[in-house]
Design an enzyme around this catalytic site. Structure first.
Site, PDB file in Angstrom:
ATOM      1  N   GLU A 139      -2.071  -2.010  -8.465  1.00 44.32           N
ATOM      2  CA  GLU A 139      -3.266  -2.303  -7.675  1.00 44.32           C
ATOM      3  C   GLU A 139      -3.687  -1.024  -6.965  1.00 44.32           C
ATOM      4  O   GLU A 139      -2.919  -0.062  -6.892  1.00 44.32           O
ATOM      5  CB  GLU A 139      -2.990  -3.423  -6.669  1.00 44.32           C
ATOM      6  CG  GLU A 139      -1.963  -3.088  -5.597  1.00 44.32           C
ATOM      7  CD  GLU A 139      -2.521  -2.331  -4.401  1.00 44.32           C
ATOM      8  OE1 GLU A 139      -3.708  -2.497  -4.069  1.00 44.32           O
ATOM      9  OE2 GLU A 139      -1.763  -1.549  -3.785  1.00 44.32           O
ATOM     10  N   SER A 153       0.837  -1.199   0.000  1.00 42.23           N
ATOM     11  CA  SER A 153       0.000   0.000   0.000  1.00 42.23           C
ATOM     12  C   SER A 153       0.873   1.252   0.000  1.00 42.23           C
ATOM     13  O   SER A 153       1.671   1.449  -0.902  1.00 42.23           O
ATOM     14  CB  SER A 153      -0.968  -0.035   1.196  1.00 42.23           C
ATOM     15  OG  SER A 153      -1.939   0.976   1.094  1.00 42.23           O
ATOM     16  N   HIS A 181      -4.769  -5.056  -1.720  1.00 40.21           N
ATOM     17  CA  HIS A 181      -5.582  -4.778  -0.538  1.00 40.21           C
ATOM     18  C   HIS A 181      -6.652  -5.828  -0.256  1.00 40.21           C
ATOM     19  O   HIS A 181      -7.373  -5.724   0.728  1.00 40.21           O
ATOM     20  CB  HIS A 181      -6.255  -3.410  -0.679  1.00 40.21           C
ATOM     21  CG  HIS A 181      -5.324  -2.260  -0.509  1.00 40.21           C
ATOM     22  ND1 HIS A 181      -4.515  -1.801  -1.531  1.00 40.21           N
ATOM     23  CD2 HIS A 181      -5.050  -1.479   0.568  1.00 40.21           C
ATOM     24  CE1 HIS A 181      -3.804  -0.773  -1.097  1.00 40.21           C
ATOM     25  NE2 HIS A 181      -4.099  -0.561   0.168  1.00 40.21           N
TER      26      HIS A 181
END
Length: 297
Positions: free
Chosen positions: A202, A106, A264
């Site tokens: 992503e 992330s 995620h």
């Protein structure tokens, strides 16, 4: 890594939940690892979205990386704030410390990217001990946990996708991570470039028009020039991004594999950035790491 090795946990991004992290640390210890937690991990900063002051977060990260007893550094969680540290780290000192492993995902994309540029070391894009997939009350998510264990101690199994956007096979160094973070690095000293590489992308919470904007920014910056292939991970709470992904990425004319459980979602597989990987749309998988071109053939 081996049982008995020491790993450090630091918080370069958002505030950490002590209960979640405590359980995550216990589970790492259950793998036979000795875990040391950075002194500022539970700090809070007045803005409310940072795990303490920038200088303290950078100091914890640098101290852990430069500690000769530490073999790997886990980031407690993502959120926001890692990019604020890039100008505060003593890269010369960290280079002198020698190679070790950084683990996170992330917001940690900013660190993965900078570590590749400054230190030239592979890093592990995977789950973090202060997150639900490792620190959840019912135990770690089984597939996530097993894949992380294999990535740390052995060799991870190939990651299976579920959709081919453009057929083919591509080998190259895996590079990328969170789309928003990559776009935010455009115009900085860490401008992304996927030349000769496989791009991993992503995101979470970005509606299709925002995914379009982020991809367009990277395309117009030249980041995708020379890309060999694209691996698309999870797109949690992003609506249906597939039409946008097809529209913006198919013109690149490279193999594109989608639906990889990386990012995620749950489960979250662990993949080595900065190491050779292979996407093969016939087997619908991303495999690696490979440590030389012959292995990747």
């Amino acid at each position: 890594m081996q049982s008995g090795d020491t790993v450090a946990v630091v918080a370069p991004s958002g505030p950490v939940d002590a209960l979640l992290l405590g359980r995550g640390v216990e589970r790492l210890e259950g793998l036979g690892l000795k875990v040391v937690v950075g002194p500022h991990v539970f700090d809070r900063q007045d803005l409310g979205y940072l795990a303490g002051a920038d200088a303290a977060r950078a100091a914890d990260l640098q101290s852990a990386w430069c500690d000769p007893a530490v073999g790997a550094v886990f980031c407690a969680r993502g959120g926001y704030g890692a990019a604020r540290l890039l100008g505060l780290l003593d890269w010369d000192a960290m280079r002198a410390a020698g190679p070790k492993t950084l683990i996170g995902s992330s917001d940690i994309t900013a660190l993965h990217h900078a570590f590749a540029a400054e230190l030239g070391v592979p890093t592990l894009h995977g789950p973090m001990p202060g997150g639900l997939l490792m620190g959840g009350e019912q135990g770690p998510e089984p597939a996530t946990w097993e894949h992380l264990r294999a990535a740390l101690f052995d060799a991870p199994a190939p990651v299976a996708g579920d959709l081919v956007l453009a057929p083919g096979r591509a080998a190259g160094v895996l590079h990328g991570g969170n789309l928003s973070l990559l776009a935010s690095l455009c115009g900085t000293a860490y401008q992304p470039s996927f030349a000769g590489k496989i791009a991993l992308l992503e995101d979470i919470g970005e509606q299709p028009y925002r995914v379009d904007r982020l991809l367009t920014q990277l395309l117009q910056s030249g980041a995708f020039a020379g890309v060999r292939g694209i691996a698309l991970g999870s797109w949690v709470d992003c609506g249906d991004p597939l039409p946008v992904l097809r529209d913006r990425l198919l013109p690149l004319g490279v193999p594109i594999l989608a639906g990889l459980p990386i990012g995620h979602g749950s489960p979250q597989m662990s993949v080595w950035l900065g190491a050779l990987g292979v996407i093969d749309t016939e087997s619908c998988s991303l495999s690696g790491p490979f440590w030389n071109e012959e292995q990747a053939r």
